[in-house]
Design an enzyme around this catalytic site. Structure first.
Site, PDB file in Angstrom:
ATOM      1  CE  LYS A 146      -4.012   0.722   0.647  1.00  0.00           C
ATOM      2  NZ  LYS A 146      -5.005   1.214  -0.372  1.00  0.00           N
ATOM      3  CG  ASP A 191      -6.824  -1.165  -2.586  1.00  0.00           C
ATOM      4  OD1 ASP A 191      -5.702  -1.305  -3.116  1.00  0.00           O
ATOM      5  OD2 ASP A 191      -7.440  -0.074  -2.576  1.00  0.00           O
ATOM      6  CG  ASP A 250      -7.273 -17.262   4.938  1.00  0.00           C
ATOM      7  OD1 ASP A 250      -6.240 -17.962   4.996  1.00  0.00           O
ATOM      8  OD2 ASP A 250      -8.102 -17.187   5.863  1.00  0.00           O
TER       9      ASP A 250
HETATM   10 MG    MG Z   1      -4.108 -16.741   7.990  1.00  0.00          MG
END
Ligand code: MG
Ligand code: IPM
Length: 370
Positions: free
Chosen positions: A194, A227, A255
């Protein structure tokens, strides 16, 4: 590497032990059928260690981990230990292992197997053939930065503090791992930060760019804000080859990438340190899935992420790529044959338990090895 291959298995909590039982079977199989033997020790980590010793990782276990050529970990954590203060929680045991072994490079591949292309919540056409690798920085950033804590500001107001910090050395060493791995794949690295908001992100971008210019111009480098990356992973995940990013973004994006493949139960990871003067590299392998307390002890967990983690271990710590490929092939065949644990169950397939999945995979190994 010493003559005997030293493995430390830390099954941990929840589904960790039942998954690692299947991993153990394949380790034994390697000894029986391929003459590859390991000196295997087992230890406690996480909630299991808290219950036995009052701490999530004892010094003795930490030393065993340091003495081992590789550590195989199941999972840590569960509701039983959620009320405990941060430093004594199950997760703290895992974080200490990562930090004290200096496992700064966390490799999280996301691979869509053809047999499971329909398990993805995304359209098959979007994920078919997906093969990306997230390299997550694992021992720095906001997970470990100081100052941290919860401060009482008075008047009933409290303040929670965590700090994102990165040094140039920390950035460069993980970026180097990413570039080197990219060379063995499709030679593309996307660095995620970022830099539009954070100074640490700006430094990240500058250092990755510098290293690229100095040593890796043959690899294609791009940069992306975190993002946007989260969005691009859903929009068009196949644009990525290797993603390199910091500890927190890597936690989140891995994830997300995992879910692209349909099940967290499928994904392995490797956490690697620096190669020392004797050519040894500290390494820990663990499935990306957590301890899944809701299904623990029911013999329904998917052991494949654990088995793929073993395959990564054979490849990265023991230079046994053939055996690693054998395991991956065996899994692939079993899936093609229609066997599915609950997490990857689909219409027309045969639902099976953790143990039966393990049975089928060892049988497939026997056949492949015949
Ligand atoms: Mg994790
Ligand atoms: C992971 C996990 C850990 C992390 C937890 C269990 C501390 O989410 O390995 O991704 O946040 O790093």
């Amino acid at each position: 590497m010493s003559a005997s291959k030293k493995l430390l298995i830390l099954p941990g909590d929840g589904i960790g032990p039942e998954v690692m039982r299947q991993v153990r079977r394949v380790i034994d199989w390697l000894g029986r059928r391929r003459g590859i033997t390991f000196e295997v020790k087992e230890g406690l980590v996480g909630g299991a260690a808290i219950d036995a010793h009052g701490v999530p990782l004892t010094d003795a276990t930490l030393n065993e981990a340091k003495a081992a050529d590789a550590v195989l970990l199941g999972a840590v954590g569960g509701p039983r230990w959620e009320k405990i203060e941060f430093e004594r929680r199950p997760e703290a045991g895992l974080l200490r292992l990562r930090k004290d072994l200096e496992l700064f490079a966390n490799l999280r591949p996301a691979l869509v197997l053809e047999a499971l292309v329909d398990a993805s919540p995304l359209k098959a056409d979007t994920v078919r053939g997906l093969d990306l690798l997230i390299v997550r920085e694992l021992t720095g950033g906001i997970y470990f930065g100081e100052p941290r804590g919860i401060k009482d500001l008075g008047n009933g107001i409290r303040q929670g503090i965590n700090t994102q910090v990165y040094t140039t050395t920390e950035i460069q060493r993980v970026a180097k791992v990413a570039f080197e791995l990219a060379r063995k794949r499709n030679s593309r690295v996307c660095s995620v930060d970022k830099a539009n908001v954070m100074e640490s992100g700006l430094l990240w971008r500058e250092e990755v760019t510098r290293l690229h210019q100095e040593e890796f111009v043959d690899v294609e480098l791009s940069h992306m804000y975190a993002d946007n990356c989260a969005m691009q992973l859903i929009r068009n995940p196949r644009q990525f080859d290797v993603i390199v990013t910091d500890n927190l973004f890597g936690d989140i994006l891995s994830d997300e990438a995992a879910m692209l493949t349909g099940s967290l139960g499928m994904l392995p990871s490797a956490s690697l340190g620096a190669i020392d003067a004797d050519g040894r590299r500290p390494a820990l392998y663990e499935p990306v899935h957590g301890s899944a307390p809701d299904i623990a002890g029911r013999d329904i967990a998917n052991p494949i992420a654990g088995l793929f983690s073993l395959a990564m271990c054979l490849r990265h710590s023991f230079e046994l790529p053939d055996e690693a490929t054998l395991i991956e092939k065996a899994v692939s065949q079993v899936l093609k044959g229609g066997m599915r644990t609950t997490d990857i169950m689909a219409p027309g397939m045969a639902r099976c338990s953790t143990t039966v999945m393990g049975d089928s995979i060892t049988r497939a190994l026997d056949k492949l090895n015949a």
